[in-house]
Design an enzyme around this catalytic site. Sequence first.
Site, PDB file in Angstrom:
ATOM      1  N   LYS A   1       3.558  29.971  30.857  1.00 34.82           N
ATOM      2  CA  LYS A   1       4.832  29.761  28.783  1.00 34.82           C
ATOM      3  C   LYS A   1       5.974  30.035  29.139  1.00 34.82           C
ATOM      4  O   LYS A   1       6.268  30.441  30.418  1.00 34.82           O
ATOM      5  CB  LYS A   1       4.622  31.063  27.704  1.00 34.82           C
ATOM      6  CG  LYS A   1       2.510  31.058  27.012  1.00 34.82           C
ATOM      7  CD  LYS A   1       2.582  32.951  26.325  1.00 34.82           C
ATOM      8  CE  LYS A   1       1.301  32.646  26.408  1.00 34.82           C
ATOM      9  NZ  LYS A   1       0.798  33.778  25.431  1.00 34.82           N
TER      10      LYS A   1
ATOM     11  N   ARG B   1      -4.710  37.210  30.903  1.00 33.44           N
ATOM     12  CA  ARG B   1      -5.890  35.396  29.998  1.00 33.44           C
ATOM     13  C   ARG B   1      -4.607  34.644  30.892  1.00 33.44           C
ATOM     14  O   ARG B   1      -3.647  34.521  30.967  1.00 33.44           O
ATOM     15  CB  ARG B   1      -5.455  35.802  28.577  1.00 33.44           C
ATOM     16  CG  ARG B   1      -5.749  34.454  28.068  1.00 33.44           C
ATOM     17  CD  ARG B   1      -6.059  34.437  26.586  1.00 33.44           C
ATOM     18  NE  ARG B   1      -6.442  34.250  25.994  1.00 33.44           N
ATOM     19  CZ  ARG B   1      -5.533  31.991  25.580  1.00 33.44           C
ATOM     20  NH1 ARG B   1      -4.496  32.254  25.677  1.00 33.44           N
ATOM     21  NH2 ARG B   1      -5.916  30.853  24.886  1.00 33.44           N
TER      22      ARG B   1
END
Length: 818
Positions: A760, A793
């Site tokens: 991210k 994750r």
Amino acid sequence: MEFHDAANFLLDLRRFALRPGTDATRELLAELGDPQEGLDCVQIAGSNGKGSTARMVERTLREAGLDVGLYTSPHLDDVRERIQVNGRKIPEADLVEFVESIEAYVTDRGAEGSSPTLFETLTAMAFWEFDRHDVDVAVIEVGIGGKLDATSVIDPVASAVTAVTLEHTGILGDTTEEIARDMAHVAPADRPLVTGAEGDALAAAEEVAGDVVRVTGAYADGGGTDDADVSVEYRGREGLEGAVTLAGPDWRVETRLPLLGAHQAANAGVAAALCRQVADVDEATLARGLRNAHWPGRFEVMGRDPLIVLDGAHNPGGIERVAETLDEFDYDELHVVAGAMVDKDLREMAGHLPADHVVACQPDVDRAEADDVVARAFADATDAEVETRADAAGAFDVAREAADENDCVLVTGSLYAVAEVRRRWVRPLIEKRLDDVDEAREAITDAHVTDAGAWRMGGKAVHRVVRTRVQPRQASYLKEELLSLGGECAVSGLNEQDREPVDVLLMGTMAQYKRLAEKLDGQPYGLSAFADELRAALSIQQPDASRGYPWEDGTAVMGILNVTPDSFHDGGRYDAREDAVDRAEEMVAAGAAIIDVGGESTRPGADPVPVEEEIDRVVPVIEEVSDLDAMVSIDTRKAEVARAALSAGADVLNDVSGLEDPEMRLVAAEYDAPVVVMHSIEAPVDPDTDVHYDDVVGDVIDQLRERVLLAEKAGLDRDQIIVDPGIGFGKSAAENFELLGRTHEFASLGCPVLIGHSHKSFLEPAGGEPGDAPDATVAATALAAERGADIVRVHDVERNAAAVNVVDAADDPGSVDG
């Protein structure tokens, strides 16, 4: 000014009695520049149901894409609950700024003997906050009556009177007709008043308002009337929802409400009419908005064996509706925990309840009626066995202990009693990791302790530290007992308020906490239940409740499998079924315990995917990979997709919208499937959304708490509800790093914790390119695992699984061979 100083200043205004009239509020608003004048307001009055109706309107208008303010009263736990923008409480920083702007004015008026009251001041703060956020619509719940209520400084664009019963007769009048006339003064200038009033009250409202929109059908026998403008049909309970049909001249909606009872169906009819007056709201939006309108403490089912219900009904009409709704459940005996205010007709209230056992209590507020007076009313009006317990939480313990699994325990009589009992389900117990005195003092200050207290106690906090929120008398007891054991307890400066819940920071060793819990067992004021919560939070003497999930034995790796053409990191690489299956096999071989299959991107600017297309993307892949030696998760925000995926072999639901689809929690419960509940402002992400957090971790925990409770009430246990703080969703880079660094605090929710950080953009400052930060992702995985994440994750399973293995080996060196 610190928050505790500002909050104390506000709450101290309770010493001024409520009064009719709008002059004081107008004058205070003028001092603030009349922020209410630029707002489009929906004003809602009524004896019962006005808060529920306000919530339904607010939630439906948000579903229609509007920015919406909501002002209600009273609050259950935190005064900031009363003022919300788009479902979020007014930030502490805004409350401080408001108080700083009015302090001199209010003090000056106090010197003249004309200080504004707490309600008048909060009303002004609501308009001030809504104006600052430039909301499209502000939904305003009236306090008392209508004509002379502080909220009636506005010229509403739409208004309603829900139901009318006898209450506040000393202010509003001795008959329902007089009360209806007073309430009808909220009518807007150029639209008809919407009302659920009937009979003489309806006629009286029409005398004042002129044109009205009549909502009928659910208050009496459910049969409706020929001259209704909006008809309501309550079709009964379906699980924990009420099935309703609403119809107007050119529209019809069938939906289910999370608020049970025929009276809530009528409230939904009022809300639907108001929404259609102020916005372009179609039937589908109405249905979804009403179904998402959760409102704590209004026939809220908290348990099933026995049935446990919390309802803040506070007058005979409200209690009668509670009794009618209870008739929809099967149970043997009814145990009532009753606490009420001094101005209520207690005997009539008691007479509506078919109670077998009553525990009367006195909520911890000045206006609360004595427990023995409440007990006398029930003894006179019922054949129930009646006993007393001073505090509501203790009264609930007595009733719960007496109830068999086929009985019902009802807490009612006032929202104040409900609030005291409800805290056992929502109270935060957040363990803090404090490595030095500076960190300790920062944690103490964050709990709104005075500067002097933070300085004095900082050196005592470098061990096991727990932050929680309790009633003032509980705080005093905890401080006394923990000090006697050699520990410490820092209490918020808000302890000057004798009935507002306050933050406390408990500091002690595990042995001291164990002895504290033992001392709390059997104590009054809800302290016995708090002892059990403390044991659970610190894993003291907890039974083994293993379900065999891979995250129970350490941090599990969830491999991301996007079968989409447009995901931000690997879009288009695995959208062919064969490629997706091969990729899943590779991830399992590399150490993935869970494969997370997603068919819709949530990256900024991503296009929504229709349900059938998403099903076509994910189901064939799930069918192929469900036999692998790993659990399969479906990453979706649509309940229809979730159901299809679970039927195809998926094991886990991963909902990035945080149960925004009202059916999602029910699907998870039906399949007994673990569900990931993520904190998200919106999905897909809108990069232009700007959200203020006072403390991003505390605020996210606060917002996740009610979502977790929704899943729990649907039938899932907390070890099946996985919380995800939503890194990368509506937070700045600094806030995302703070969430990552304080991962362990999310364990306070009593649920497994998932961290989704892979590649991210917030990782760029730590070394990475947009959408491609492999090294920073691995480092973040190690940090998350070390700080208590149950699941990480990630896209690159092999490297991140190695990082998790290193953390596991460091935690348990003996597990490493050789």
